[in-house]
Design an enzyme around this catalytic site. Structure first.
Site: not given
Ligand code: TXE
Length: 480
Positions: A151, A227, A229-231, A249, A283, A461
């Site tokens: 983002n 990124g 929350t699930a990740t 975060e 976020c 952070e």
């Molecule tokens: O995020 P991901 P995504 C939220 C928002 C969005 C949702 C999913 O709701 O729709 O998250 O977005 C890396 N091991 N936010 O799918 O998947 C991935 O490659 C290590 C909120 O893009 O969490 C990327 O570099 N790394 C948020 C990073 O994690 C892994 C901003 C984020 O991806 C991984 C973005 C793994 N197993 C999305 N799986 C905010 N808080 O600002 C993925 N990644």
């Protein structure tokens, strides 16, 4: 076709397995480049390069580290047009926004931590009556991992990398596979600024392959992640048994609470921004708007009028307020939430439809959307949509709005609009969030602690908090 390469040991290299991912331009839906899908072997190369650079870098004087970080900052500023265009093309955000916010902030991150490291101090404790003195060393961890989202690509990538290297660590970093371009360009800037080889290594690829290899690496001792929350939960499960330091975060579902005694025009203008800046993909966006009942109808009319006046368009057009969403799958996710809101009896006050931009018919454009809800527990009010969608609903009392504001699993930020001092003090203390803005939104001072509670993550952070995260405290006790 733009080909992105990994940046390892100061050089640009192809992925060992020669596997590639398509990179899309969200503004027209076309593939415009390819990025490596790096595997364990590539991450291992990056790790080895970081490890061999660590001894020298961790012994480099603070003045020298500071000088290099500030040089990186200056080079980013000198290349602002190129970086802003690249960010916009990769992410879909208006170029004007990338130029005003994303790239200047990336430069500020390096300048800020280049300065902060020269002021970072540790404590000493005299054990009075025991003839002993304790002092604390703040030592770099070694090789650390930084993983960032799509983002605010370069903004958040550098927000991690800058403090990590300022503190004397070497880094294996991965930007989002959806927006890799500015991270790729950063490698060249680092070389030109004289950052020693191996201090920063950037590997590109999917989260499930490249990201997973970073978090699983036994000798990458800390992970800083922003990124979903699930990740974040997944990373915590993998990293915890290996006792890695973790900074997470994660998502937010932030309340924007508007009282009748606020400065109305200021609130209205800022609320449009806090709802739809960056297509609502921040976020910190205030996606749940609660308005005191006495001004609710007026607010509803004025807000919808202002939102309807926002121009959805190609990111390069000067009059564009809202660009493209980051990807087709994300667009579909946001559309699904609009459908869910309707099923749950939400009233669409404006927006809700895809926008066809002439000449860019396959881009991922969506109208800014305002949904009136009657139940604060409906899904669109509880789950992170992360797009140009906000809900609004009225409230009667402070107690009622406080309860609704806190009744979500997230706790990142909250915005409060009021001129009542007692109310400000009470609500800012009782709102469950890591960051509270009163009569403003997203006003950032980089010295302040930044982060959330509950499902919005762990750790902070910013400022010395970041330097503390990227160092280990070691106490030395000397008896004399
Ligand atoms: O995020 P991901 P995504 C939220 C928002 C969005 C949702 C999913 O709701 O729709 O998250 O977005 C890396 N091991 N936010 O799918 O998947 C991935 O490659 C290590 C909120 O893009 O969490 C990327 O570099 N790394 C948020 C990073 O994690 C892994 C901003 C984020 O991806 C991984 C973005 C793994 N197993 C999305 N799986 C905010 N808080 O600002 C993925 N990644």
């Amino acid at each position: 076709m733009a080909t992105i390469k990994n940046y390892i040991n100061g050089e640009f290299s192809l992925p060992i397995a020669n596997e590639w991912i398509d990179n899309y331009n969200p503004a027209n839906g076309e593939i415009y480049g390819q990025i490596p899908n790096s595997k364990k072997e590539d991450v291992e190369e990056a790790y080895k390069s970081a490890k061999s650079a660590f001894r020298l870098w961790s012994q480099t004087t603070l003045e020298e580290r500071s000088r290099i970080l500030i040089k990186i900052s200056e080079l980013l500023e000198a290349n602002i047009d190129r970086f802003a265009e690249a960010e916009s093309k990769d992410n879909g955000k208006p170029i004007s926004l990338a130029k005003a916010i994303d790239i200047p902030r990336a430069a500020s991150n390096f300048r800020f931590f280049g300065n902060a490291i020269t002021q970072f101090a540790s404590e000493s404790h005299e054990s009075i009556g025991q003839q002993a003195i304790n002092y604390t060393l703040r030592q770099p961890i070694g090789v650390v991992g930084c993983i960032s989202p799509w983002n605010l690509p370069l903004y958040l990538f550098t927000w991690k990398i800058a403090p990590a290297i300022a503190a004397g660590n070497c880094v294996v970093a991965k930007p989002s596979e959806v927006t890799p371009m500015t991270a790729y360009l950063l490698g060249e800037i680092c070389n030109n600024a004289g950052l020693p080889k191996g201090v920063l290594n950037i590997v590109h690829g999917l989260g499930s392959t490249t990201g997973q290899a970073i978090i699983e690496h036994p000798d990458i001792k800390a992970i800083s992640f922003t990124g979903g929350t699930a990740t974040g939960a997944h990373i915590a499960r993998v990293a915890a048994p290996m006792f890695k330091k973790l900074s997470l975060e994660l998502g937010g579902k932030n309340p924007n609470i508007i009282f009748a005694d606020c400065d109305y025009e200021d609130m209205l203008t800022t609320t449009v921004r806090s709802s739809f800046a960056n297509q609502g993909q921040i976020c910190l966006c205030g996606s749940r708007i609660f308005v005191e009942v006495s001004i609710y109808e007026k607010f509803k009319t004025d807000f919808v009028k202002k939102v309807n006046a926002l121009k959805v368009g190609h990111p390069s057009h000067e009059d564009t307020n809202i660009g493209a969403l980051v990807s087709k799958s994300h667009l579909n996710k946001v559309k699904e939430y609009i459908a869910i809101a309707k099923e749950e009896n939400g009233t669409l006050l404006c927006g809700g439809n895809e926008v066809v931009v002439k000449g860019f018919e396959n881009g991922y454009y969506l109208e800014p959307t305002v949904i009136e809800v009657t139940n604060d527990e409906c899904r669109v009010n509880q789950e992170e949509v992360f797009g140009p969608v906000v809900t609004i609903m009225p409230f009667n009392t402070e107690e009622e709005v406080l309860a609704m504001a806190n009744k979500v699993k997230y706790g990142l930020s909250a915005t409060l609009w009021t001129n009542d001092l007692k109310r400000t003090m009470k609500l800012s203390s009782q709102l469950q969030a890591g960051i509270i803005w009163v009569n403003t939104w997203m006003l950032r001072d980089l010295r302040t602690p930044f982060g959330g509670i509950k499902a919005s993550g762990i750790g902070r952070e910013g400022g010395f908090e970041a330097l503390r995260f990227f160092t280990e405290a070691k106490n030395v006790c000397i008896k004399y």
